[in-house]
Design a protein around this motif. Structure first.
Motif, mmCIF file in Angstrom:
data_model
loop_
_atom_site.group_PDB
_atom_site.id
_atom_site.type_symbol
_atom_site.label_atom_id
_atom_site.label_comp_id
_atom_site.label_asym_id
_atom_site.label_seq_id
_atom_site.Cartn_x
_atom_site.Cartn_y
_atom_site.Cartn_z
ATOM 1 N N SER A 1 -18.691 7.366 -72.949
ATOM 2 C CA SER A 1 -18.677 7.379 -71.489
ATOM 3 C C SER A 1 -17.727 8.455 -70.963
ATOM 4 N N PRO A 2 -18.055 9.038 -69.812
ATOM 5 C CA PRO A 2 -17.109 9.980 -69.199
ATOM 6 C C PRO A 2 -15.952 9.266 -68.494
ATOM 7 N N PHE A 3 -15.989 7.939 -68.429
ATOM 8 C CA PHE A 3 -14.921 7.160 -67.807
ATOM 9 C C PHE A 3 -13.995 6.636 -68.903
ATOM 10 N N MET A 4 -12.738 7.085 -68.892
ATOM 11 C CA MET A 4 -11.752 6.702 -69.909
ATOM 12 C C MET A 4 -10.682 5.818 -69.265
ATOM 13 N N VAL A 5 -10.591 4.574 -69.729
ATOM 14 C CA VAL A 5 -9.569 3.656 -69.228
ATOM 15 C C VAL A 5 -8.240 4.033 -69.867
ATOM 16 N N ASP A 6 -7.225 4.254 -69.018
ATOM 17 C CA ASP A 6 -5.911 4.644 -69.545
ATOM 18 C C ASP A 6 -4.837 3.594 -69.314
ATOM 19 N N SER A 7 -5.128 2.541 -68.523
ATOM 20 C CA SER A 7 -4.168 1.454 -68.368
ATOM 21 C C SER A 7 -4.863 0.220 -67.802
ATOM 22 N N ILE A 8 -4.247 -0.929 -68.063
ATOM 23 C CA ILE A 8 -4.728 -2.199 -67.538
ATOM 24 C C ILE A 8 -3.766 -2.627 -66.441
ATOM 25 N N ILE A 9 -4.303 -2.885 -65.263
ATOM 26 C CA ILE A 9 -3.465 -3.318 -64.150
ATOM 27 C C ILE A 9 -3.229 -4.823 -64.229
ATOM 28 N N SER A 10 -4.310 -5.596 -64.440
ATOM 29 C CA SER A 10 -4.139 -7.042 -64.571
ATOM 30 C C SER A 10 -5.313 -7.651 -65.332
ATOM 31 N N ILE A 11 -5.049 -8.793 -65.943
ATOM 32 C CA ILE A 11 -6.066 -9.620 -66.605
ATOM 33 C C ILE A 11 -5.846 -11.045 -66.114
ATOM 34 N N LYS A 12 -6.913 -11.627 -65.513
ATOM 35 C CA LYS A 12 -6.811 -12.989 -64.959
ATOM 36 C C LYS A 12 -8.007 -13.812 -65.412
ATOM 37 N N ASP A 13 -7.831 -15.123 -65.410
ATOM 38 C CA ASP A 13 -8.966 -16.015 -65.648
ATOM 39 C C ASP A 13 -9.887 -15.942 -64.447
ATOM 40 N N PRO A 14 -11.220 -16.066 -64.623
ATOM 41 C CA PRO A 14 -12.150 -15.953 -63.501
ATOM 42 C C PRO A 14 -11.885 -16.967 -62.383
ATOM 43 N N ALA A 15 -11.412 -18.169 -62.713
ATOM 44 C CA ALA A 15 -11.148 -19.172 -61.679
ATOM 45 C C ALA A 15 -9.988 -18.748 -60.793
ATOM 46 N N ARG A 16 -8.978 -18.086 -61.347
ATOM 47 C CA ARG A 16 -7.812 -17.639 -60.576
ATOM 48 C C ARG A 16 -8.076 -16.369 -59.779
ATOM 49 N N ALA A 17 -9.044 -15.561 -60.204
ATOM 50 C CA ALA A 17 -9.293 -14.268 -59.578
ATOM 51 C C ALA A 17 -9.810 -14.427 -58.156
ATOM 52 N N GLN A 18 -10.447 -15.565 -57.850
ATOM 53 C CA GLN A 18 -11.011 -15.747 -56.515
ATOM 54 C C GLN A 18 -10.077 -16.567 -55.727
#
Length: 127
Positions: A110-127
């Motif tokens: 892919s031409p899109f390269m992830v260089d950092s993770i901002i956050s990881i949350k459970d789907p129930a908490r994300a909303q």
């Protein structure tokens, strides 16, 4: 005559090198995408690269009253980030990425390269 040919060849090599750099190493854009991590895998025959897909939901569809989801396919070259994403499948993640004009085999599909993770949350908490 030999000097003239050398100058022409050198100019052509420099131009081709500049085009290659611009297409594959020039950062065209930067941004953040958020959504549910659908899958994240390591694959490849010669170059083992990390590839993933993020499902972004809630976009307005073309037909009135419909919701359409969008997929964001990306690659990761950093081993530490890849290990974090390997354990985050199905979770809501926010990823910072760089966009290149083209993909090269040793960097990913892919031409899109992830260089950092901002956050990881459970789907129930994300909303």
């Amino acid at each position: 005559m030999g000097r003239f040919v050398f100058i022409i060849v050198a100019v052509i090599v420099l131009i081709l090198g500049g085009v290659f750099f611009y297409k594959y190493y020039f950062v065209f854009g930067r941004g953040v995408k958020a959504g549910e991590l659908n899958y994240f895998v390591q694959k490849g025959y010669v170059f083992k690269t990390y590839e993933g897909k993020l499902i972004q939901s809630g976009y307005k569809g073309k037909v009135a009253g419909t919701i359409q989801s969008n997929e964001f396919q990306f690659s990761v070259s950093n081993e530490r980030i890849a290990q974090q994403l390997m354990t985050a499948s199905g979770k809501f993640v926010e990823l910072h990425y760089k966009e290149y004009l083209g993909a090269i085999p040793w960097r990913g599909f892919s031409p899109f390269m992830v260089d950092s993770i901002i956050s990881i949350k459970d789907p129930a908490r994300a909303q």
